[in-house]
Design a protein around this motif. Structure first.
Motif, PDB file in Angstrom:
ATOM      1  N   SER A 165      -9.057  -1.925  -2.522  1.00 24.38           N
ATOM      2  CA  SER A 165      -7.704  -1.563  -2.965  1.00 24.38           C
ATOM      3  C   SER A 165      -7.771  -0.643  -4.176  1.00 24.38           C
ATOM      4  CB  SER A 165      -6.884  -2.819  -3.298  1.00 24.38           C
ATOM      5  OG  SER A 165      -6.577  -3.538  -2.136  1.00 24.38           O
TER       6      SER A 165
ATOM      7  N   VAL B  91       1.536   3.524   4.669  1.00 21.07           N
ATOM      8  CA  VAL B  91       1.544   4.632   3.711  1.00 21.07           C
ATOM      9  C   VAL B  91       2.164   5.872   4.354  1.00 21.07           C
ATOM     10  CG1 VAL B  91       0.121   6.155   2.284  1.00 21.07           C
ATOM     11  CG2 VAL B  91      -0.375   3.708   2.367  1.00 21.07           C
TER      12      VAL B  91
ATOM     13  N   HIS C 150      -4.234  -6.421  -6.587  1.00 19.78           N
ATOM     14  CA  HIS C 150      -4.840  -7.198  -5.496  1.00 19.78           C
ATOM     15  C   HIS C 150      -5.560  -8.433  -6.037  1.00 19.78           C
ATOM     16  CE1 HIS C 150      -6.610  -6.878  -1.217  1.00 19.78           C
ATOM     17  NE2 HIS C 150      -6.666  -8.128  -1.624  1.00 19.78           N
TER      18      HIS C 150
ATOM     19  N   GLY D   3      -4.276  -0.893  -7.882  1.00 17.69           N
ATOM     20  CA  GLY D   3      -4.846  -1.512  -6.686  1.00 17.69           C
ATOM     21  C   GLY D   3      -5.780  -2.655  -7.030  1.00 17.69           C
TER      22      GLY D   3
ATOM     23  N   ASN E  43      -2.319  -0.336   7.179  1.00 24.33           N
ATOM     24  CA  ASN E  43      -2.133   0.286   5.860  1.00 24.33           C
ATOM     25  C   ASN E  43      -1.906   1.788   5.990  1.00 24.33           C
ATOM     26  OD1 ASN E  43      -2.466  -2.201   4.686  1.00 24.33           O
ATOM     27  ND2 ASN E  43      -4.529  -1.805   3.937  1.00 24.33           N
TER      28      ASN E  43
ATOM     29  N   GLN F 214      -4.776   9.980   2.527  1.00 25.47           N
ATOM     30  CA  GLN F 214      -4.685   8.523   2.610  1.00 25.47           C
ATOM     31  C   GLN F 214      -5.357   7.993   3.880  1.00 25.47           C
ATOM     32  OE1 GLN F 214      -2.799   6.193   4.545  1.00 25.47           O
ATOM     33  NE2 GLN F 214      -1.347   7.471   5.642  1.00 25.47           N
TER      34      GLN F 214
ATOM     35  N   TYR G  82       0.812  -1.220   0.000  1.00 27.50           N
ATOM     36  CA  TYR G  82       0.000   0.000   0.000  1.00 27.50           C
ATOM     37  C   TYR G  82       0.847   1.272   0.000  1.00 27.50           C
ATOM     38  CZ  TYR G  82      -3.907  -3.008   0.029  1.00 27.50           C
ATOM     39  OH  TYR G  82      -4.798  -3.965  -0.370  1.00 27.50           O
TER      40      TYR G  82
ATOM     41  N   GLN H 121      -8.446   5.482   3.460  1.00 27.65           N
ATOM     42  CA  GLN H 121      -8.296   4.124   3.983  1.00 27.65           C
ATOM     43  C   GLN H 121      -9.263   3.841   5.127  1.00 27.65           C
ATOM     44  OE1 GLN H 121      -4.756   1.913   3.158  1.00 27.65           O
ATOM     45  NE2 GLN H 121      -3.599   3.767   3.672  1.00 27.65           N
TER      46      GLN H 121
END
Length: 185
Positions: free
Chosen positions: A85, A160, A66, A62, A156, A118, A43, A122
């Protein structure tokens, strides 16, 4: 991207990015103790690619990465997480123009924007969408999937924030800053 067409550079980035996502998602992970939930470095890489190549490339890297990872290593994709993703890559890519990594400058303001984006993206994806789709599509137990989403999402975000920010900074330093080249007279 011109009109509705992807550039050859972006198409190549999607292919290579998806392959790297698969490799990182398989070989650069640490199990968490929560079933089917890993500390996953892919990620951080996905976020970098989304910022460099934009939302369409981020979303497709993504999604494809994935799906391929799940298919190759588990026999079939777990679609609820595959979709998230793709959403994560797409939505992080939406701030690519504001971050403007190609300028060669990553300011504190850009890092804050990147990480704010992000974390929000997320949180929505892993805390809400993925577990809800697990319940709707696969009839998974609610407690199990929301715990998985919470652990995966939190890890994640950390990946990131640390790896993604580091990769952005390194990449930016490899770019020429506008006005940094001068002509000798």
């Amino acid at each position: 991207m011109k009109g509705n067409q992807l550039s050859i550079k972006t198409i190549v980035a999607i292919g290579i990015g998806s392959a790297v996502f698969v490799i990182l998602g398989r070989f650069a992970v640490i199990p968490t103790g929560v079933p089917n939930t890993n500390f996953d470095t892919s990620y951080g890489f996905l976020a970098l690619m989304a910022v460099i190549f934009g939302p369409v490339a981020g979303g497709l890297i993504g999604l494809i990465g994935h799906a391929l990872k799940d298919f190759i290593f588990y026999g079939s994709p777990w679609w609820s997480w595959v979709v998230v993703s793709g959403i994560v890559g797409f939505l992080i890519g939406l701030v690519s123009k504001k971050i403007d990594i190609e300028s060669g400058v990553v300011t504190a303001k850009k890092i804050i924007l990147f990480n704010f984006t992000q974390i929000i993206v997320q949180a929505i994806g892993w805390f809400a969408i993925a577990p809800s789709l697990d319940v709707l599509i696969y009839a998974e137990p609610v407690n199990k999937v929301y715990l998985q989403g919470l652990v995966a999402g939190g890890l994640n975000m950390a990946t990131v924030a640390i790896l993604g920010t580091l990769l952005l900074s390194i990449y930016a330093k490899s770019r020429s800053q506008s006005g940094s080249l001068t002509k000798d007279v």
